[in-house]
Scaffold this motif. Structure first.
Motif, short mmCIF file in Angstrom:
data_model
loop_
_atom_site.label_atom_id
_atom_site.label_comp_id
_atom_site.label_asym_id
_atom_site.label_seq_id
_atom_site.Cartn_x
_atom_site.Cartn_y
_atom_site.Cartn_z
N ASP A 156 0.95 -1.21 -0.02
CA ASP A 156 -0.04 0.01 -0.05
C ASP A 156 0.89 1.28 0.06
OD1 ASP A 156 -2.77 -1.36 2.05
OD2 ASP A 156 -2.36 -1.65 -0.12
N SER A 157 1.76 1.28 0.81
CA SER A 157 2.86 2.30 0.80
C SER A 157 3.64 2.65 -0.57
CB SER A 157 3.92 2.16 2.13
OG SER A 157 3.23 2.03 3.28
N LEU A 158 4.08 1.42 -1.19
CA LEU A 158 4.67 1.44 -2.35
C LEU A 158 3.75 2.11 -3.46
CD1 LEU A 158 6.59 -1.68 -2.67
CD2 LEU A 158 7.73 0.58 -2.68
N ILE A 159 2.60 1.67 -3.51
CA ILE A 159 1.61 2.18 -4.58
C ILE A 159 1.35 3.89 -4.28
CG2 ILE A 159 -0.74 2.21 -5.65
CD1 ILE A 159 1.03 -0.02 -6.42
N GLY A 160 1.17 4.25 -2.81
CA GLY A 160 1.17 5.51 -2.59
C GLY A 160 2.12 6.57 -3.21
N LEU A 161 3.45 5.98 -2.65
CA LEU A 161 4.63 6.69 -3.11
C LEU A 161 5.00 6.66 -4.76
CD1 LEU A 161 7.20 5.14 -0.44
CD2 LEU A 161 6.35 7.40 -0.51
N ILE A 162 4.41 5.68 -5.21
CA ILE A 162 4.75 5.98 -6.85
C ILE A 162 3.57 7.02 -7.35
CG2 ILE A 162 4.45 4.44 -8.94
CD1 ILE A 162 5.22 2.16 -7.78
N ALA A 163 2.41 6.97 -6.70
CA ALA A 163 1.33 8.02 -7.11
C ALA A 163 1.65 9.27 -6.88
CB ALA A 163 -0.13 7.65 -6.46
N ARG A 164 2.32 9.36 -5.75
CA ARG A 164 2.89 10.90 -5.37
C ARG A 164 4.22 11.38 -6.40
NH1 ARG A 164 4.66 10.46 0.59
NH2 ARG A 164 5.55 12.44 0.23
N ARG A 165 4.87 10.26 -6.62
CA ARG A 165 6.06 10.68 -7.75
C ARG A 165 5.64 10.97 -8.82
NH1 ARG A 165 10.19 9.03 -11.21
NH2 ARG A 165 12.12 9.03 -10.33
N MET A 166 4.36 10.23 -9.31
CA MET A 166 3.85 10.54 -10.53
C MET A 166 3.02 11.94 -10.51
SD MET A 166 4.71 8.47 -12.83
CE MET A 166 5.58 6.93 -12.65
N GLU A 167 2.61 12.39 -9.52
CA GLU A 167 2.19 13.79 -9.25
C GLU A 167 3.19 15.02 -9.53
OE1 GLU A 167 -1.37 12.58 -6.09
OE2 GLU A 167 0.32 13.87 -5.42
N LEU A 223 13.65 -1.91 -12.20
CA LEU A 223 12.52 -1.20 -11.65
C LEU A 223 12.55 0.08 -12.17
CD1 LEU A 223 10.06 -1.22 -9.69
CD2 LEU A 223 11.54 -0.92 -7.93
N TYR A 224 13.66 1.00 -11.92
CA TYR A 224 13.86 2.34 -12.47
C TYR A 224 13.29 2.56 -13.61
CZ TYR A 224 15.65 6.82 -13.57
OH TYR A 224 15.71 8.04 -14.05
N GLU A 225 13.81 1.96 -14.59
CA GLU A 225 13.47 2.08 -16.13
C GLU A 225 12.22 1.95 -16.39
OE1 GLU A 225 17.93 0.34 -17.64
OE2 GLU A 225 15.94 -0.76 -18.01
N MET A 226 11.25 1.13 -15.71
CA MET A 226 9.93 1.02 -15.98
C MET A 226 9.39 2.17 -15.31
SD MET A 226 9.22 -2.95 -14.70
CE MET A 226 7.41 -2.84 -14.76
N ILE A 227 9.49 2.69 -14.16
CA ILE A 227 8.95 3.82 -13.63
C ILE A 227 9.40 5.20 -14.42
CG2 ILE A 227 9.19 5.58 -11.69
CD1 ILE A 227 9.52 3.15 -9.72
N HIS A 228 10.66 5.00 -14.92
CA HIS A 228 11.00 6.45 -15.60
C HIS A 228 10.23 6.34 -16.98
CE1 HIS A 228 13.82 8.36 -18.57
NE2 HIS A 228 13.82 9.26 -17.60
N SER A 229 10.01 5.17 -17.70
CA SER A 229 9.33 5.20 -19.15
C SER A 229 7.96 5.65 -18.77
CB SER A 229 9.22 3.76 -19.32
OG SER A 229 8.51 3.62 -20.39
N GLU A 230 7.33 5.28 -17.58
CA GLU A 230 5.92 5.90 -17.30
C GLU A 230 6.06 7.36 -17.24
OE1 GLU A 230 3.02 4.64 -18.01
OE2 GLU A 230 1.95 6.17 -16.88
N ALA A 231 7.03 7.73 -16.31
CA ALA A 231 7.09 9.07 -16.16
C ALA A 231 7.38 9.89 -17.46
CB ALA A 231 8.22 9.62 -15.31
N ILE A 232 7.99 9.43 -18.43
CA ILE A 232 8.42 10.05 -19.55
C ILE A 232 6.95 10.36 -20.46
CG2 ILE A 232 9.75 9.85 -21.87
CD1 ILE A 232 11.16 11.09 -19.68
N ASN A 233 6.46 9.04 -20.59
CA ASN A 233 5.15 9.20 -21.33
C ASN A 233 4.24 10.07 -20.90
OD1 ASN A 233 6.09 7.11 -23.12
ND2 ASN A 233 5.08 5.38 -21.62
N ARG A 234 4.08 10.32 -19.58
CA ARG A 234 3.20 11.39 -18.78
C ARG A 234 3.58 12.68 -19.38
NH1 ARG A 234 0.28 9.27 -13.47
NH2 ARG A 234 0.04 7.16 -14.04
#
Length: 355
Positions: free
Chosen positions: A278-289, A335-346
């Protein structure tokens, strides 16, 4: 599809065990191996009679005569028999010879036309079919091959995980990529997955550890190459075990009971995992904000979404932090590459589409 667990003898602490030589090379070789495997409790004998080889001029199997040898081994030992089929003619010959189990190899599973030809040949027959994973780590293609066989009316179906083609240096002949068979299991609820550690390993010395990993992941059985004289084998000599070596590996496996009710301690630990998730998903959501705010900033200043120097700086930082916490750098990097890829797309969406 409503796929039920595979209906096969379970001789290994509730798991399926299929063993035998990579290839049926002679009647004596096959019967000798079968007798030794039968003596150690193996109920299903495997042997290839048609061998798809990468290059011409190598041993490509003995053909239909090998089916007669399998039938003789079955009559003498009572073992079920299994062989690979790659086309409609193979299916017809194997069924006529009374072969109990047919498997579709990885090269064939990659080709939907070939799988459909086999499915058409199987229509109207009540037999058991195992489908190996395609060469590429593509659960959709694997599931599609299984669906074609299911649509032909076959209901006793299982998947075989034999790893995925690896280019360049690798510990294994084929990379296990355990997440792919687990993804398949999630997609096709109820399907049994049997691991082929011989083809993952490519080296008999690595087979034991892969067997244990498969059992730790709750797979339903093993299909292992075993030859009465591996050094003389005409195909895949390096990865085959003698029956006695195989017996030692099977005897050393620790196989848990996945059907048991979790105890209180396990439930507590799982609850802790749930809280962390739950904390991980919350942190990822905050990062995407924050990513969205950065995207807006870049848009107003006509900056590109991707900044090469920043990407590598953060990737290096993640790897350094991973080392400090004892985590594999490759895992954290992925893991970073996946998160970074989503960030770039956004960010691209914001830069392109906002006025």
């Amino acid at each position: 599809m409503r796929i039920r667990p595979i209906d096969l003898p379970r001789t290994m602490h509730g798991k399926v065990l299929i063993a035998g030589p990579c290839s049926a090379e002679s009647e004596e070789q096959l019967l000798t191996t079968a007798r030794r495997l039968h003596d150690m409790g193996v109920a299903i004998l495997r042997a290839g009679v048609w061998k798809p080889r990468t290059k011409p001029g190598t041993f490509e199997g003995v053909g239909t005569v090998g089916l007669q040898w399998l039938a003789k081994a079955k009559a003498e030992t009572g073992m079920m028999t299994a062989t690979e089929v790659a086309n409609a003619a193979h299916v017809a010959a194997a069924l006529d010879a009374g072969t109990d189990i047919l498997w579709i190899g990885t090269r064939t599973a990659t080709d939907p036309f070939a799988v459909q030809e086999i499915a058409d040949a199987l229509s109207g027959h009540d037999t058991t079919v195992l489908i190996k994973n395609p060469i590429a780590p593509d659960p959709e293609l694997w599931a599609g091959a299984i669906e074609r066989i299911y649509n032909a009316g076959i209901r006793n179906i299982a998947a075989i995980h034999r790893g995925f083609a690896a280019y360049g240096q690798s510990t294994y002949r084929n990379r296990p990529q355990w997440d792919i068979p687990l993804e398949l299991h999630n997609r096709l609820r109820g399907i049994s997955i049997i691991c082929d550690p011989s083809h993952i390993a490519g080296d008999s010395r690595l087979v034991g550890e892969l067997c244990q990993q498969a059992m730790d992941l709750g797979m339903d059985g093993l299909i292992i190459e075993s030859h009465c004289d591996p050094h003389a084998a005409l195909s895949d000599a390096r990865q085959q075990l003698t029956p006695s070596e195989l017996d030692g590996i099977i005897g050393s496996l620790v196989i848990g009971d996945n059907a048991c009710t979790p105890d209180e301690r396990l439930n507590i630990l799982r609850a802790r995992i749930d809280e962390i998730d739950d904390s991980l998903i919350g942190l990822i959501a905050r990062r995407m904000e924050v990513v969205a705010e950065i995207g807006e900033y870049k848009r107003t200043r006509q900056m590109t979404a991707f900044q090469d120097s920043r990407y590598h700086a953060v990737l290096d930082k993640w790897r350094d932090m991973a080392a400090k916490h004892g985590l594999p750098g490759a895992f954290v990097g992925k893991l970073y590459e996946m998160i970074h890829s989503e960030a770039i797309n956004r960010q691209i969406d914001i830069i392109r589409h906002k006025p």
